[in-house]
Design a protein around this motif. Sequence first.
Motif, PDB file in Angstrom:
ATOM      1  N   ALA A  95       4.819   7.277  -1.341  1.00 53.30           N
ATOM      2  CA  ALA A  95       4.056   6.053  -1.071  1.00 53.30           C
ATOM      3  C   ALA A  95       2.560   6.297  -1.233  1.00 53.30           C
ATOM      4  O   ALA A  95       1.823   5.417  -1.705  1.00 53.30           O
ATOM      5  CB  ALA A  95       4.366   5.541   0.334  1.00 53.30           C
ATOM      6  N   HIS A 141       1.728   6.132  -4.824  1.00 50.36           N
ATOM      7  CA  HIS A 141       1.718   4.724  -5.204  1.00 50.36           C
ATOM      8  C   HIS A 141       0.372   4.093  -4.831  1.00 50.36           C
ATOM      9  O   HIS A 141      -0.239   3.388  -5.637  1.00 50.36           O
ATOM     10  CB  HIS A 141       2.865   4.000  -4.505  1.00 50.36           C
ATOM     11  CG  HIS A 141       3.030   2.578  -4.893  1.00 50.36           C
ATOM     12  ND1 HIS A 141       4.200   2.105  -5.435  1.00 50.36           N
ATOM     13  CD2 HIS A 141       2.210   1.507  -4.829  1.00 50.36           C
ATOM     14  CE1 HIS A 141       4.076   0.813  -5.684  1.00 50.36           C
ATOM     15  NE2 HIS A 141       2.873   0.428  -5.301  1.00 50.36           N
ATOM     16  N   ILE A 182       2.805  -1.682  -1.176  1.00 52.56           N
ATOM     17  CA  ILE A 182       3.538  -0.421  -1.195  1.00 52.56           C
ATOM     18  C   ILE A 182       4.909  -0.643  -0.565  1.00 52.56           C
ATOM     19  O   ILE A 182       5.014  -0.952   0.616  1.00 52.56           O
ATOM     20  CB  ILE A 182       2.781   0.689  -0.450  1.00 52.56           C
ATOM     21  CG1 ILE A 182       1.448   0.948  -1.134  1.00 52.56           C
ATOM     22  CG2 ILE A 182       3.623   1.960  -0.395  1.00 52.56           C
ATOM     23  CD1 ILE A 182       0.598   1.973  -0.474  1.00 52.56           C
TER      24      ILE A 182
END
Length: 165
Positions: A103, A106, A144
């Motif tokens: 994450a 990302h 996210i």
Amino acid sequence: MTSAYLVWLLFIAAYDFRQRRVPNWLVLAGAFLALAALALGTGPIERDWAASMLGAGLGFGFLLLFYAFGVMGAGDVKFAGALGLWVGVPALLPVWIIGTLLASLHAALWLILQRWPVSPRLSLVLFGPPSATDGPAPSRVRFIPYAAYLALAAAVWMVWGRQGS
């Protein structure tokens, strides 16, 4: 039950990547399957009732703090609780670490593409369509899909954990 676990993770990841939300029915289905696997002793990762219940409580309770501060969605929190039922306490920390690293990548990519837009198509795939400006602005933007990354991390952890046995 291992295949049911992987299919459930796949559904969670696909739904969260595409919709940026995790529906309650999908979380409940996973929790029910986890309890059934636990009762039958056929879960993908060996654990007992105490480890599973503690994993569910820790998964839900810890991420609930992030939800309370407005940095995480409720679906992510509920999914973490159901995931804790599947993996128990021992695997929960590595799954969190792997999922959080994914994450974070990302988020870093999102920041880079916000500053230097290289590919609009890549932005669309990673962050979804731009929100319409006609209606009121959403209270927070969820770009996210954390549950998706937790699901991917759990699948990776299960595969690596099984190689050692």
